[in-house]
Design a protein around this motif. Sequence first.
Motif, PDB file in Angstrom:
ATOM      1  N   CYS A   1       0.787  -1.265   0.052  1.00  0.00           N
ATOM      2  CA  CYS A   1      -0.144   0.119   0.002  1.00  0.00           C
ATOM      3  C   CYS A   1       0.873   1.182  -0.086  1.00  0.00           C
ATOM      4  O   CYS A   1       1.801   1.476   0.678  1.00  0.00           O
ATOM      5  CB  CYS A   1      -1.030   0.078   1.261  1.00  0.00           C
ATOM      6  SG  CYS A   1      -2.258  -1.251   1.165  1.00  0.00           S
ATOM      7  N   ILE A   2       0.252   2.229  -0.733  1.00  0.00           N
ATOM      8  CA  ILE A   2       0.939   3.590  -0.868  1.00  0.00           C
ATOM      9  C   ILE A   2      -0.269   4.400  -0.229  1.00  0.00           C
ATOM     10  O   ILE A   2      -1.134   4.503  -0.837  1.00  0.00           O
ATOM     11  CB  ILE A   2       1.565   4.018  -2.129  1.00  0.00           C
ATOM     12  CG1 ILE A   2       1.950   5.523  -2.177  1.00  0.00           C
ATOM     13  CG2 ILE A   2       0.509   3.823  -3.289  1.00  0.00           C
ATOM     14  CD1 ILE A   2       2.769   5.868  -3.284  1.00  0.00           C
ATOM     15  N   VAL A   3       0.087   5.148   1.026  1.00  0.00           N
ATOM     16  CA  VAL A   3      -1.260   5.567   1.733  1.00  0.00           C
ATOM     17  C   VAL A   3      -0.869   7.192   1.979  1.00  0.00           C
ATOM     18  O   VAL A   3      -0.070   7.448   2.357  1.00  0.00           O
ATOM     19  CB  VAL A   3      -1.263   4.890   3.338  1.00  0.00           C
ATOM     20  CG1 VAL A   3      -2.666   5.552   3.698  1.00  0.00           C
ATOM     21  CG2 VAL A   3      -1.056   3.466   3.032  1.00  0.00           C
TER      22      VAL A   3
ATOM     23  N   GLY B   1       3.399  -7.007   4.357  1.00  0.00           N
ATOM     24  CA  GLY B   1       3.387  -6.273   2.962  1.00  0.00           C
ATOM     25  C   GLY B   1       4.300  -4.956   3.205  1.00  0.00           C
ATOM     26  O   GLY B   1       4.360  -4.662   4.454  1.00  0.00           O
ATOM     27  N   LEU B   2       4.267  -4.173   2.124  1.00  0.00           N
ATOM     28  CA  LEU B   2       4.884  -2.876   2.166  1.00  0.00           C
ATOM     29  C   LEU B   2       3.720  -1.780   2.453  1.00  0.00           C
ATOM     30  O   LEU B   2       2.771  -1.909   1.886  1.00  0.00           O
ATOM     31  CB  LEU B   2       5.542  -2.714   0.972  1.00  0.00           C
ATOM     32  CG  LEU B   2       6.290  -1.371   0.757  1.00  0.00           C
ATOM     33  CD1 LEU B   2       7.274  -1.202   1.509  1.00  0.00           C
ATOM     34  CD2 LEU B   2       6.584  -1.099  -0.835  1.00  0.00           C
TER      35      LEU B   2
ATOM     36  N   GLY C   1      12.265  -2.512  -7.204  1.00  0.00           N
ATOM     37  CA  GLY C   1      12.142  -3.709  -7.519  1.00  0.00           C
ATOM     38  C   GLY C   1      10.792  -4.355  -7.489  1.00  0.00           C
ATOM     39  O   GLY C   1       9.879  -3.857  -7.815  1.00  0.00           O
ATOM     40  N   ARG C   2      10.825  -5.430  -6.727  1.00  0.00           N
ATOM     41  CA  ARG C   2       9.417  -6.183  -6.633  1.00  0.00           C
ATOM     42  C   ARG C   2       8.771  -5.499  -5.403  1.00  0.00           C
ATOM     43  O   ARG C   2       7.691  -5.890  -4.952  1.00  0.00           O
ATOM     44  CB  ARG C   2       9.411  -7.544  -6.275  1.00  0.00           C
ATOM     45  CG  ARG C   2       9.664  -8.339  -7.538  1.00  0.00           C
ATOM     46  CD  ARG C   2       8.451  -8.720  -8.474  1.00  0.00           C
ATOM     47  NE  ARG C   2       7.751  -9.467  -7.502  1.00  0.00           N
ATOM     48  CZ  ARG C   2       7.762 -10.934  -7.421  1.00  0.00           C
ATOM     49  NH1 ARG C   2       8.981 -11.518  -8.082  1.00  0.00           N
ATOM     50  NH2 ARG C   2       6.937 -11.319  -6.715  1.00  0.00           N
ATOM     51  N   LEU C   3       9.749  -4.832  -4.337  1.00  0.00           N
ATOM     52  CA  LEU C   3       9.034  -4.143  -3.454  1.00  0.00           C
ATOM     53  C   LEU C   3       8.545  -2.873  -3.805  1.00  0.00           C
ATOM     54  O   LEU C   3       8.851  -1.726  -3.460  1.00  0.00           O
ATOM     55  CB  LEU C   3      10.283  -4.041  -2.346  1.00  0.00           C
ATOM     56  CG  LEU C   3      10.453  -5.117  -1.811  1.00  0.00           C
ATOM     57  CD1 LEU C   3      11.920  -4.965  -0.706  1.00  0.00           C
ATOM     58  CD2 LEU C   3       9.752  -6.211  -1.060  1.00  0.00           C
ATOM     59  N   ARG C   4       7.628  -2.891  -4.762  1.00  0.00           N
ATOM     60  CA  ARG C   4       6.851  -1.705  -5.142  1.00  0.00           C
ATOM     61  C   ARG C   4       5.332  -1.864  -4.858  1.00  0.00           C
ATOM     62  O   ARG C   4       4.758  -2.864  -4.972  1.00  0.00           O
ATOM     63  CB  ARG C   4       6.798  -1.684  -6.739  1.00  0.00           C
ATOM     64  CG  ARG C   4       8.341  -1.521  -7.317  1.00  0.00           C
ATOM     65  CD  ARG C   4       8.351  -1.429  -9.019  1.00  0.00           C
ATOM     66  NE  ARG C   4       7.645  -0.086  -9.184  1.00  0.00           N
ATOM     67  CZ  ARG C   4       8.357   0.838  -9.197  1.00  0.00           C
ATOM     68  NH1 ARG C   4       9.449   1.041  -9.013  1.00  0.00           N
ATOM     69  NH2 ARG C   4       7.604   2.051  -9.766  1.00  0.00           N
ATOM     70  N   PRO C   5       4.780  -0.540  -4.337  1.00  0.00           N
ATOM     71  CA  PRO C   5       3.396  -0.682  -3.864  1.00  0.00           C
ATOM     72  C   PRO C   5       2.425  -1.103  -5.119  1.00  0.00           C
ATOM     73  O   PRO C   5       2.584  -0.560  -6.351  1.00  0.00           O
ATOM     74  CB  PRO C   5       3.060   0.934  -3.455  1.00  0.00           C
ATOM     75  CG  PRO C   5       4.067   1.727  -4.094  1.00  0.00           C
ATOM     76  CD  PRO C   5       5.308   0.549  -4.281  1.00  0.00           C
ATOM     77  N   ASN C   6       1.411  -1.484  -4.806  1.00  0.00           N
ATOM     78  CA  ASN C   6       0.385  -2.041  -5.889  1.00  0.00           C
ATOM     79  C   ASN C   6      -0.910  -1.696  -5.664  1.00  0.00           C
ATOM     80  O   ASN C   6      -2.063  -1.607  -6.445  1.00  0.00           O
ATOM     81  CB  ASN C   6       0.306  -3.628  -6.265  1.00  0.00           C
ATOM     82  CG  ASN C   6       0.431  -4.390  -5.099  1.00  0.00           C
ATOM     83  OD1 ASN C   6      -0.534  -3.989  -3.924  1.00  0.00           O
ATOM     84  ND2 ASN C   6       0.866  -5.448  -4.841  1.00  0.00           N
ATOM     85  N   THR C   7      -1.163  -0.984  -4.487  1.00  0.00           N
ATOM     86  CA  THR C   7      -2.415  -0.605  -3.969  1.00  0.00           C
ATOM     87  C   THR C   7      -2.351   0.883  -3.304  1.00  0.00           C
ATOM     88  O   THR C   7      -1.662   1.211  -2.633  1.00  0.00           O
ATOM     89  CB  THR C   7      -3.174  -1.333  -3.137  1.00  0.00           C
ATOM     90  OG1 THR C   7      -3.001  -2.488  -3.407  1.00  0.00           O
ATOM     91  CG2 THR C   7      -4.485  -1.181  -2.436  1.00  0.00           C
TER      92      THR C   7
END
Length: 1031
Positions: free
Chosen positions: A625-627, A650-651, A711-717
Motif C-alpha cells: 500500500c501507498i497511503v 506487506g509494504l 524492484g518487486r518491493l513496489r506498491p500495488n495499491t
Amino acid sequence: MENLAFEKSKDDPPLYEETSFSGNGYGNGEHRSVRPSVVSAFGHDTLDRVPSIDFYRNPGTVSGHRAIRPSLQELHEVFQKNGDLDIPDTVDDGEGSDVLENDDIEAIVPPENSAGVVKFGWIKGVLVRCMLNIWGVMLFIRLSWVFGQAGVGLGIIIILLSCVVTTLTCLSMSAICTNGVVRGGGAYYLISRSLGPEFGGSIGLIFAFANAVAVAMYVVGFSETVVDLLKVNNAIMVDEVNDIRIIGCITVVLLLGISVAGMEWEAKAQIVLLVILLIAIVNVFVGTAIPATEDKKAKGFYSYQASIMSENFTPSFRDGETFFSVFAIFFPAATGILAGANISGDLKLCPASVNLMSVVIAGPSGGDSIGTLLAILITGLTYLASLSATVVRDATGNRNDTIAPGASCNFSIACDFGYDFSVCGTTKCQYGLMNNFQQAPFSATISSALATLVSAPKVFQALCKDNIYKALHFFAKGHGKNNEPIRGYVLTFFIAVAFILIAELNVIAPIISNFFLASYALINFSCFHASYAKSPGWRPAYKYYNMWLSLFGAVLCCAVMFVINWWAALLTYAIEIFLYIYVTVKKPDVNWGSSTQAVTFVNAVNNTLTLSGVDEHVKNFRPQCIVLTGAPKTRPALLDLAHSFTKNYGLCLTCEVFVGPRVERQQEMSASMEQNQVWLNQQKRKAFYAAVASESFREGAESLLQASGLGRLRPNTLMLGFKRNWRSADTADVQEYVGVLHDAFDFEYGTVMLRLNQGLDISHILAAEEEMEKMLLEQQALEMEENGFQEGGKGFFKRARKPSQKVLATRGTVPHTSDVAKINQRLVEASSQFKKKQDKGTIDVWWLFDDGGLTLLLPYILTTRKKWKDCKLRIFIAGQPERTEQDKEEMQSLLKKFRIKCNYISVIGDLHIRPTAENWRLFEDMIEPFRLHEGSKDTTQAEALRKEHPWKITDAELDHFDEKTNLQVRLNELLQESSRAAKLIIVSMPIARKGSVSDHLYMAWLEALTKNLPPTLLVRGNHKSVLTFYS
C-alpha cells in the motif's frame, strides 16, 4: 545569538571561524581567530573548510563541543540570501549529562579537568595485568594437579588448546579494537558496538558476572594456601572449609578497600605483586635444579628425571575426572587476556594517533600485537615448562617409606629412587602431583583477584551507562576524577562473598569457564560478522586476522563449552537468549552502526535483487500500500487500517505531498522525514514515510505512484481518504483529487478509499494541542519568573507566592487538554476506532464487480488479524431475481475453491429499481451548484457557459449516465437497509471514464454511495487476478 563565523556583508563571502579546542575551548564569548589555512590555501575567504578531525567526532558525544562543517544547503544557498545566517560552528551535546565530561574519549577533555586523572600505558595497563591474571591460582595451586590427572601429553594439549582459543580471540579482538576509538567496557563494548545492543547487552551482563565470580575463585585459591600453612602449624581456627570462608571474606574486604582507593593505588599494588610473583617463579625453577634433600624425596621430588617424565606422560584420571573436566578447571587461567581490555577506559591513547584499544592489543607502535599476545606467549611458555619431570604423582612425605635397593616395588617410579609409596594406592596421600601440590605465593592469587575486582565493576558500569537495562542505571554513576564505579565495587563484593562461601575451587572454576567461553565466542563471531558484512566502515588498522579463523575460533569456543559441561553450556545460552529477547523487546534507543545492521542491509539488497529475477505469481500476491496520509499522525484511522492490511507481511508507505515551490518547501520536507519515521516507529506502525515537494497535489502524488518502491518491493495499491469538503473546495482541488484516482487507474494500481462520517483529518486538533502545550510552558516559565526562588538560611526552595494578576489572566486563556478533545470528541473517537480490538460484528462485502478479487482479499486479510478476528464476513452480490439461488450456489462454490470461509451470502436482485423520490431529490439538490443547465439556454449561451465553466455537469452528461447515477443512489438505500450495523463496509468502487464523467459528478456518485454509513471502504482492483484456486 550572533554567529561570529559570518561577516556582516552582503557582497563578500562569509568568514568561517575556527573552533578553539585549546585554552578557552568551550567558548566564553571571546573572539575566535580565522583558521589561517583556509585563507592561505585558497587565496580568499571561503565558507568551505579544510579536512579536520574535529568534524568527525561523534555527534552523540557526552561532553563539550564538537566542530561542525557548513552544510550543503549553507554552501549552496548562502550567497543567494543576505549572508546573515546564524549557524554555529560548534555543538554542545553534553548539557544535562550525568556522566563525567572526560568519560567520552571522542570529546576534547577540558584542561582543568584532566589533572589527577590516572591513565595507563600498554605495559602497565595491559601486559602486567594480563600476566598477573594468567599467572594466578592455576599456575601454583592447580597446574601440578592438571598434569597429574591428564599427564604431560594431554596436559600440554590442554594448555595449547587454551592458547589457541585465547590467541584466536586476541587476533579477533585486535581487529575490532583497531577499527575505531574504543571507550571503557572491555569485551562488552567490543561486542555491543560490533553486533549491536542485543548481543552486547546479553553477553555484557554475563561477562560482568563471570568476572565477579572470578574474584571469588582467586580469593578461594589464596585462602586454600593460607589454610595449608595454618594446618602445618596446627593453627586451624574452626575447620578447613570454614577457615577458607573466613580468610576469603577478610581478604576480599581488604581488596575492596584498595580498589575503592582508586586505580592509581591498585596499579601500584599490581607492580609490587608482579615483582614478588616473578621472584617466586624464578625461585621455583631454581629450586628444581638444586639436588633434592631427603625431605623433598619423601614428598616425591627428585629433581629432573627422564624416568619421571616418562611415567607422568600418560594420563591417570581419578575421582571421576576427564580430559574436559580438567580443562574446565584449568581454562579460567586463560581468561586473563581480557584484563587489559576490561579497563580500556583507563588506558592512554598511543602517541602515534593509534586508537585506544590498539594500545590494549597492539601497543604504542600499532604495528605488532605485543600487548596481549606477548602476555599469552610468556605465560604459555611458563605453563608448558611444568614440573612434571621432577615430581611423582603420589608421595607420603614419610622418610621411613624407603626400600632396600633391588626390593620388589611396582607402585611408581619412586621405587627406582629407594622410596615405596604403595600405601598411596589405598590411602590418600598429602604430596605429589595428584594431591594439590601447594606452593603458591600470595601474590599470584591476590594480584588476579585484585585485577578482576577492578575489571567486573568497570565492565558493569559501561553496560549500565548505555542504559540497556534501565533498572541497572543506578550503577552507572562514577565518582572522582577516574569515574570510579564505587556502586559496582560494592555489588561485585557481595557477589564474590556469596561464591567464596562455596569454599571449593574446583566447583567455582567450571562455573565461570562457560561464561568466559561464551564471551570469547562472541568476540570471534563479531570479527567474522564485521568482515562478512564488508561494510566500508570496517577498516581495522590491525591486519593480521582472518575472518574464517575468527569463525573457527567462535565454533571452537562453542564446542569446548558443550564438551566441558553440556548442561552448563545450555544454561549459559538459555540465559543469553533470554537476555537477548528481553533487549530486543525493550528496543533500547541506541544506534551504534553494528555489523548486524550492515548484514541486514546486504541481505535486503540481495533478497530484493533475487525477487526481481522471479516473475510474480498470483499465489504470492499481497497488498503493498501507498497511503496518502499526509503527516501520518494527522489521519490515524487511514494509517491503522492500512497497517492492518500490511502488518508484518506487506509494504506500507505513508506519503505526504508538500504543495508549493520546491525551494520553499524543501527544508520543511527534509525536517519532517526523520520526525515522521520516528513517530511511526514509536507507534509500532511497520511502515515507511515518504514525501515529495511539488507545485500541485496531483503532480506530487503522480511522482509517488511512479517512483515509489524498489524492484518487486513496489506498491500495488493506493489508499486515500474521501474528500469530505469537495462541495466547498476550490474546483482545482477537486480536479486534482479526482485526477489522482485517474492516475492510479492509469498506472494499474488497485485503489482503496476510506470514508468515515466524522472525517479523517485531525490536524487541527493536533495543532490546538501543540499550541496549548506551548502556552502552558510559557505560563510555567512566567510563574517561575514571578515567584522566583529564595536563597539563604531558609533553604533553596520556598512556597510560591500568590500568582500575579498577569499570571491569572494568562492562565484563563489556556484551554485544558480535555477541552481540546471536546472540540470534536466524535472525530477523536472515530480516528482511533481501528486501533482497538473490534467487538463481535460483521464485515459486509458488496462485491458487485469482478476486479480481480482485491475487493474480497482485503476483508479476508482483516479477518486474520487479532483486532478483527471476532468479525465475520458477509458477502453481497448482484444477481437476477429469477436465478437468485443459482447465483448464490455459484458464489459459494467459488469461495470454497478460494478457501475463504463465509456462511452468509446474499444475492441482491433489485439493484435496477429506481431510488426513492426523496433520495433522488437530495441527490439533485447536492449537484445543483455544479450543474451547467445548458439545456435551458440557446446554443450561443450554452457554448459560452461551457467555455467559462468547463468543469460543470452538463445536462447531456446527466442523461448519458442516468442509469449509473441511479445505481449509486439505489446502492446507498440497500446499504442502509442491510449493512447499517456492520463494523466495516467494503463496496466495489465505481469508475469514472476519463473525458466522459466530470469530476464533480464522480464525487457526487461517491458521496451518494457512502453517505450516512458505518466506516466504508470503496475498493477497485486493477482487474488482474489476486486470488486463485490452483495449488
